[in-house]
Write an enzyme that holds these catalytic residues in place. Structure first.
Site, PDB file in Angstrom:
ATOM      1  N   TYR A  50       0.896  -1.227  -0.229  1.00 16.34           N
ATOM      2  CA  TYR A  50      -0.019   0.067  -0.105  1.00 16.34           C
ATOM      3  C   TYR A  50       0.970   1.297  -0.053  1.00 16.34           C
ATOM      4  O   TYR A  50       0.222   2.310  -0.149  1.00 16.34           O
ATOM      5  CB  TYR A  50      -0.944  -0.093   1.208  1.00 16.34           C
ATOM      6  CG  TYR A  50      -2.132  -1.116   1.377  1.00 16.34           C
ATOM      7  CD1 TYR A  50      -2.163  -1.949   0.351  1.00 16.34           C
ATOM      8  CD2 TYR A  50      -2.632  -1.285   2.501  1.00 16.34           C
ATOM      9  CE1 TYR A  50      -3.009  -2.982   0.176  1.00 16.34           C
ATOM     10  CE2 TYR A  50      -3.669  -2.168   2.476  1.00 16.34           C
ATOM     11  CZ  TYR A  50      -3.784  -3.155   1.621  1.00 16.34           C
ATOM     12  OH  TYR A  50      -4.804  -4.229   1.493  1.00 16.34           O
ATOM     13  N   HIS A 108       0.379 -11.610   1.662  1.00 24.58           N
ATOM     14  CA  HIS A 108      -0.620 -10.873   1.048  1.00 24.58           C
ATOM     15  C   HIS A 108      -1.488 -11.583  -0.189  1.00 24.58           C
ATOM     16  O   HIS A 108      -2.660 -11.542  -0.403  1.00 24.58           O
ATOM     17  CB  HIS A 108       0.061  -9.596   0.449  1.00 24.58           C
ATOM     18  CG  HIS A 108      -0.870  -8.418  -0.034  1.00 24.58           C
ATOM     19  ND1 HIS A 108      -0.725  -7.203   0.079  1.00 24.58           N
ATOM     20  CD2 HIS A 108      -2.322  -8.515  -0.281  1.00 24.58           C
ATOM     21  CE1 HIS A 108      -1.678  -6.390  -0.088  1.00 24.58           C
ATOM     22  NE2 HIS A 108      -2.725  -6.991  -0.263  1.00 24.58           N
TER      23      HIS A 108
HETATM   24  N1  NAP Z   1      -5.724  -8.673   1.303  1.00 25.62           N
HETATM   25  C1  NAP Z   1      -5.970  -7.948   0.178  1.00 25.62           C
HETATM   26  O1  NAP Z   1      -5.845  -8.330  -0.784  1.00 25.62           O
HETATM   27  C2  NAP Z   1      -7.157  -6.795   0.464  1.00 25.62           C
HETATM   28  C3  NAP Z   1      -7.670  -6.351  -0.877  1.00 25.62           C
HETATM   29  C4  NAP Z   1      -8.516  -5.296  -1.164  1.00 25.62           C
HETATM   30  C5  NAP Z   1      -8.836  -4.425   0.345  1.00 25.62           C
HETATM   31  N2  NAP Z   1      -7.907  -5.218   1.440  1.00 25.62           N
HETATM   32  C6  NAP Z   1      -8.172  -4.310   2.849  1.00 25.62           C
HETATM   33  O2  NAP Z   1      -9.685  -4.118   2.999  1.00 25.62           O
HETATM   34  C7  NAP Z   1      -9.780  -2.726   3.324  1.00 25.62           C
HETATM   35  C8  NAP Z   1     -11.283  -2.597   2.896  1.00 25.62           C
HETATM   36  O3  NAP Z   1     -11.353  -2.959   1.731  1.00 25.62           O
HETATM   37  P1  NAP Z   1     -11.751  -1.690   0.665  1.00 25.62           P
HETATM   38  O4  NAP Z   1     -11.159  -0.662   0.691  1.00 25.62           O
HETATM   39  O5  NAP Z   1     -11.308  -2.404  -0.936  1.00 25.62           O
HETATM   40  O6  NAP Z   1     -13.300  -1.693   0.405  1.00 25.62           O
HETATM   41  P2  NAP Z   1     -14.514  -1.460   1.333  1.00 25.62           P
HETATM   42  O7  NAP Z   1     -14.128  -1.149   2.636  1.00 25.62           O
HETATM   43  O8  NAP Z   1     -15.516  -2.422   1.212  1.00 25.62           O
HETATM   44  O9  NAP Z   1     -15.299  -0.173   0.779  1.00 25.62           O
HETATM   45  C9  NAP Z   1     -14.762   1.142   0.683  1.00 25.62           C
HETATM   46  C10 NAP Z   1     -15.611   2.364   0.359  1.00 25.62           C
HETATM   47  O10 NAP Z   1     -16.656   2.173   1.113  1.00 25.62           O
HETATM   48  C11 NAP Z   1     -16.931   3.840   1.520  1.00 25.62           C
HETATM   49  N3  NAP Z   1     -17.245   3.682   2.623  1.00 25.62           N
HETATM   50  C12 NAP Z   1     -16.662   3.312   4.026  1.00 25.62           C
HETATM   51  N4  NAP Z   1     -17.735   3.438   5.011  1.00 25.62           N
HETATM   52  C13 NAP Z   1     -18.702   4.150   4.707  1.00 25.62           C
HETATM   53  C14 NAP Z   1     -19.946   4.688   5.143  1.00 25.62           C
HETATM   54  N5  NAP Z   1     -20.146   4.745   6.486  1.00 25.62           N
HETATM   55  N6  NAP Z   1     -20.877   5.279   4.344  1.00 25.62           N
HETATM   56  C15 NAP Z   1     -20.667   5.271   3.133  1.00 25.62           C
HETATM   57  N7  NAP Z   1     -19.439   5.195   2.364  1.00 25.62           N
HETATM   58  C16 NAP Z   1     -18.668   4.357   3.044  1.00 25.62           C
HETATM   59  C17 NAP Z   1     -15.646   4.367   1.286  1.00 25.62           C
HETATM   60  O11 NAP Z   1     -15.624   5.700   1.115  1.00 25.62           O
HETATM   61  P3  NAP Z   1     -14.799   6.821   1.848  1.00 25.62           P
HETATM   62  O12 NAP Z   1     -13.558   6.269   1.529  1.00 25.62           O
HETATM   63  O13 NAP Z   1     -15.244   7.980   1.133  1.00 25.62           O
HETATM   64  O14 NAP Z   1     -14.945   6.851   3.098  1.00 25.62           O
HETATM   65  C18 NAP Z   1     -14.962   3.532   0.142  1.00 25.62           C
HETATM   66  O15 NAP Z   1     -15.580   4.049  -1.100  1.00 25.62           O
HETATM   67  C19 NAP Z   1      -8.751  -2.191   2.543  1.00 25.62           C
HETATM   68  O16 NAP Z   1      -8.509  -0.701   2.726  1.00 25.62           O
HETATM   69  C20 NAP Z   1      -7.587  -2.991   2.899  1.00 25.62           C
HETATM   70  O17 NAP Z   1      -7.037  -2.579   4.023  1.00 25.62           O
HETATM   71  C21 NAP Z   1      -7.267  -6.202   1.547  1.00 25.62           C
END
Ligand code: NAP
Length: 273
Positions: A50, A108
């Protein structure tokens, strides 16, 4: 009934709702981490890939929280999972995070070019040296997770998990072996916030769609969601998912949304379950 704020697997207690930091960079990341820790989060998910570990470390420092009050997970990138690569990546992560140890170190993504025994052996050495508290993997389908468990005492598989993607095999194995399933992209990167059923349930509870989805995950044994939220408002709202109460009927309707929808599926992904 309030969901438990912590999850215990294999005797290890972990704050159940973490802050995801994928795509949070620069000062936005510093502020997000500091603010989340001030709001009451105690679990931060980052990764070497990241490019934000220094900012996560800065946010942790600025928050004034004691190191031992915060659970930090980071991940080894797949381009060098050799024993030397594990050592070097981890030392860089620790330097950037400004910490002596991470609470959880994950692979990862699997990479068949390096034997799992080598990568996990090096991770065990780091654990024995006190640089890592717990070990785990991410994006390991159930058969590969079973194989990995033969090489190291893992406590976690971090996979994409939300109502559109059920993950029954990973969940069954995790419960059998007492592992945490960290649910990444728990909001399907925002797709679920537009779902009709989720919105109907949110309206009935006078809460937000994100809170409904997160509470559905928080109600499940062995599951810890890590939503990413760039704004303080979203971070605070997500924490308040603990206060929402779903009925069995509502939980069933949400589970019924399953459709095998994966939002993260890069060219190097393994053969999924
Ligand atoms: N291991 C892996 O390969 C892998 C892959 C993907 C992700 N991850 C981890 O998982 C975490 C989360 O996944 P993600 O970032 O892909 O997606 P997510 O958490 O499912 O969704 C993030 C989205 O939801 C929005 N959001 C969050 N809370 C909200 C709320 N209360 N109301 C309205 N919108 C909201 C965010 O907007 P805003 O940002 O505008 O608040 C953003 O656009 C990542 O940050 C990372 O740490 C790991």
């Amino acid at each position: 009934m309030t969901a438990d704020a912590t999850l215990t697997v294999q005797g290890v207690t972990i704050p159940r709702l973490g802050l995801g930091t994928f795509q949070l960079t620069g000062s936005d990341c510093v502020v997000a981490v500091r603010d989340a820790l001030e709001l009451g989060y105690a679990h931060i998910d980052t990764a070497r890939a990241y490019g934000n570990e220094a900012q996560v470390g800065q946010g942790l420092h600025d928050s004034g929280r004691n190191r031992d009050e915060v659970f930090i997970a980071t991940k080894l990138w797949r381009d060098d999972l050799s024993a030397v690569g594990v050592h070097d990546q981890l030392e860089q992560s620790l330097r950037d995070l400004r910490t002596e140890y991470v609470d959880l170190l994950l692979i990862h993504w699997p990479n068949g070019d390096v034997p799992l025994a080598q990568t996990l052996g090096a991770m065990r050495e780091a654990q024995e040296a006190g640089r890592v508290r717990q070990l785990g993997v991410a994006n390991f389908p159930s058969a590969l997770l079973r194989e990995a468990l033969e090489h190291a005492p893992l406590i976690c598989d971090q996979v994409e998990y939300h109502p559109y993607l059920g993950q029954p095999q990973v969940l069954a194995l995790a419960r059998e072996r007492d592992l945490m399933v960290t649910a990444y992209s728990p909001l399907a990167q925002g797709e679920l916030l537009r779902d009709r059923v989720v919105r109907e349930i949110a309206a009935a509870h006078d809460c937000s769609p994100a809170q409904v989805v997160l509470r559905w995950l928080l109600d499940q044994p062995n599951v810890a969601p890590i939503p990413k939220a760039s704004t303080r408002e979203h971070r605070a709202a997500n924490l308040a998912a603990f206060d929402v109460e779903l009925s069995d009927e509502e939980r069933g309707r949400i589970a019924g949304l399953e459709r095998g929808r994966r939002t993260i599926n890069p060219s190097w992904a393994p053969d999924w379950d």
